[in-house]
Design a protein around this motif. Sequence first.
Motif: not given
Length: 212
Positions: A141, A144-145
């Motif tokens: 996660h 991902k950013y």
Amino acid sequence: MGKIENGINGGFTGSVGAVTGYYLNGKWVIRSKRRKSIKNKTGSADQKACRSRFTIMQTFLSPIVAFIRIGFNLESKKRMMTAHNVAKSYNMLNAQNAAGEIDYAAVRLSFGKLTGAEDVQLEHDDVGVHFSWKDNSNGNHARKYDQVMLMAYDVDNKTAFFETSGARRFKERDSLEIPSFYKGKTFHTWMAFISDDRMEISMSSYCGSFVF
């Protein structure tokens, strides 16, 4: 100006005329000031070559200092040097030959251990240059950013267009606008990723060159 220590029978520190005084290993010492030789002023062949390489790299990095300050920020803190000096040192060692010529494919504009870009594709049109890549966050996660950092640099004319807080890794695409004034100019390109909290960064990747 010199300063007498322990009265007239003591030693002195500082400079008086051509003499310098100081305290060394329990004794007062004086020596004459060193004079620069003509050779040191003009420089040997090796010194001149080193100075030339230094100047070439300095000139290359100067228009993109704002990008370098972010790209080499984390590494500069480890080495206790400025980001600019770390970038210059790295690229002189790894992306410059003895004649001073720069290998743009070997140039790094960021330095770190974060996962870099994969399957980068480059397109350009009348608006600017468009970068695309593969989302390689692999279910992480945080990764991902990560944000993309993009650079398009007209080395010949020392003009650069860049982004340091671009699209997220999972978006797989971002662009740099280039004014029409620069039609016909050759641009070299790089990209990297930086974490959302700015505590991790990848090594930059060279993405090739194009004529706008």
